[in-house]
Design a protein around this motif. Structure first.
Motif, PDB file in Angstrom:
ATOM      1  N   LYS A 149      45.675 -11.192 -64.670  1.00  0.00           N
ATOM      2  CA  LYS A 149      45.054  -9.915 -65.013  1.00  0.00           C
ATOM      3  C   LYS A 149      45.871  -8.776 -64.407  1.00  0.00           C
ATOM      4  N   PHE A 150      45.705  -7.584 -64.989  1.00  0.00           N
ATOM      5  CA  PHE A 150      46.362  -6.405 -64.432  1.00  0.00           C
ATOM      6  C   PHE A 150      45.731  -6.003 -63.104  1.00  0.00           C
ATOM      7  N   ARG A 151      46.558  -5.554 -62.191  1.00  0.00           N
ATOM      8  CA  ARG A 151      46.051  -4.931 -60.964  1.00  0.00           C
ATOM      9  C   ARG A 151      45.478  -3.569 -61.341  1.00  0.00           C
ATOM     10  N   ASN A 152      44.714  -2.978 -60.464  1.00  0.00           N
ATOM     11  CA  ASN A 152      44.194  -1.625 -60.711  1.00  0.00           C
ATOM     12  C   ASN A 152      45.327  -0.610 -60.672  1.00  0.00           C
ATOM     13  N   GLU A 153      45.248   0.376 -61.540  1.00  0.00           N
ATOM     14  CA  GLU A 153      46.186   1.504 -61.553  1.00  0.00           C
ATOM     15  C   GLU A 153      47.636   1.071 -61.761  1.00  0.00           C
ATOM     16  N   VAL A 154      47.887   0.242 -62.757  1.00  0.00           N
ATOM     17  CA  VAL A 154      49.233  -0.239 -63.064  1.00  0.00           C
ATOM     18  C   VAL A 154      49.981   0.795 -63.898  1.00  0.00           C
ATOM     19  N   ASP A 155      51.251   0.981 -63.597  1.00  0.00           N
ATOM     20  CA  ASP A 155      52.127   1.820 -64.420  1.00  0.00           C
ATOM     21  C   ASP A 155      52.513   0.979 -65.641  1.00  0.00           C
ATOM     22  N   LEU A 156      51.836   1.224 -66.765  1.00  0.00           N
ATOM     23  CA  LEU A 156      52.040   0.390 -67.948  1.00  0.00           C
ATOM     24  C   LEU A 156      53.428   0.552 -68.544  1.00  0.00           C
ATOM     25  N   SER A 157      54.012   1.718 -68.408  1.00  0.00           N
ATOM     26  CA  SER A 157      55.369   1.935 -68.898  1.00  0.00           C
ATOM     27  C   SER A 157      56.354   1.049 -68.138  1.00  0.00           C
ATOM     28  N   ALA A 158      56.232   1.024 -66.824  1.00  0.00           N
ATOM     29  CA  ALA A 158      57.101   0.175 -65.996  1.00  0.00           C
ATOM     30  C   ALA A 158      56.829  -1.306 -66.294  1.00  0.00           C
ATOM     31  N   PHE A 159      55.560  -1.649 -66.527  1.00  0.00           N
ATOM     32  CA  PHE A 159      55.227  -3.037 -66.862  1.00  0.00           C
ATOM     33  C   PHE A 159      55.906  -3.456 -68.159  1.00  0.00           C
ATOM     34  N   LEU A 160      55.854  -2.606 -69.190  1.00  0.00           N
ATOM     35  CA  LEU A 160      56.474  -2.941 -70.469  1.00  0.00           C
ATOM     36  C   LEU A 160      57.988  -3.078 -70.347  1.00  0.00           C
ATOM     37  N   GLU A 161      58.593  -2.244 -69.507  1.00  0.00           N
ATOM     38  CA  GLU A 161      60.038  -2.364 -69.263  1.00  0.00           C
ATOM     39  C   GLU A 161      60.360  -3.708 -68.607  1.00  0.00           C
ATOM     40  N   ALA A 162      59.539  -4.098 -67.629  1.00  0.00           N
ATOM     41  CA  ALA A 162      59.753  -5.387 -66.958  1.00  0.00           C
ATOM     42  C   ALA A 162      59.512  -6.541 -67.929  1.00  0.00           C
ATOM     43  N   ALA A 163      58.507  -6.415 -68.783  1.00  0.00           N
ATOM     44  CA  ALA A 163      58.216  -7.468 -69.760  1.00  0.00           C
ATOM     45  C   ALA A 163      59.385  -7.647 -70.727  1.00  0.00           C
ATOM     46  N   GLN A 164      60.044  -6.557 -71.071  1.00  0.00           N
ATOM     47  CA  GLN A 164      61.181  -6.623 -71.988  1.00  0.00           C
ATOM     48  C   GLN A 164      62.339  -7.432 -71.385  1.00  0.00           C
ATOM     49  N   GLN A 165      62.437  -7.455 -70.061  1.00  0.00           N
ATOM     50  CA  GLN A 165      63.516  -8.176 -69.382  1.00  0.00           C
ATOM     51  C   GLN A 165      63.216  -9.666 -69.212  1.00  0.00           C
ATOM     52  N   CYS A 166      62.007 -10.077 -69.534  1.00  0.00           N
ATOM     53  CA  CYS A 166      61.618 -11.478 -69.365  1.00  0.00           C
ATOM     54  C   CYS A 166      62.348 -12.373 -70.362  1.00  0.00           C
TER      55      CYS A 166
END
Length: 77
Positions: free
Chosen positions: A2-19
């Protein structure tokens, strides 16, 4: 996971793209969005305004190593 509280979704999507594998956002209704897909990112961005839906959904990584890459944004269920 699950997402942590107050996640920077833009940074998350950038990290997901690198997976290496797929990164899926799974809704409680059973829908799955592949967050490496541009269309799915747009749908996910539209959902991001609904905090309750984000907290009820989960993230699934098809490559176990990707979980470590996204650990900063997520918590185990």
């Amino acid at each position: 996971m699950k997402f942590r509280n107050e996640v920077d979704l833009s940074a998350f999507l950038e990290a997901a793209q690198q997976c290496r594998g797929e990164v899926l956002f799974c809704t409680p209704e059973g829908d799955k969005l592949n967050l490496k897909s541009t269309l799915s990112k747009y749908l996910f961005a539209a959902l991001a305004g609904n905090e309750e839906l984000l907290q009820k959904g989960s993230i699934v990584c098809t490559d176990p190593q990707d979980e470590g890459r996204l650990a900063f944004f997520l918590e185990k269920e």
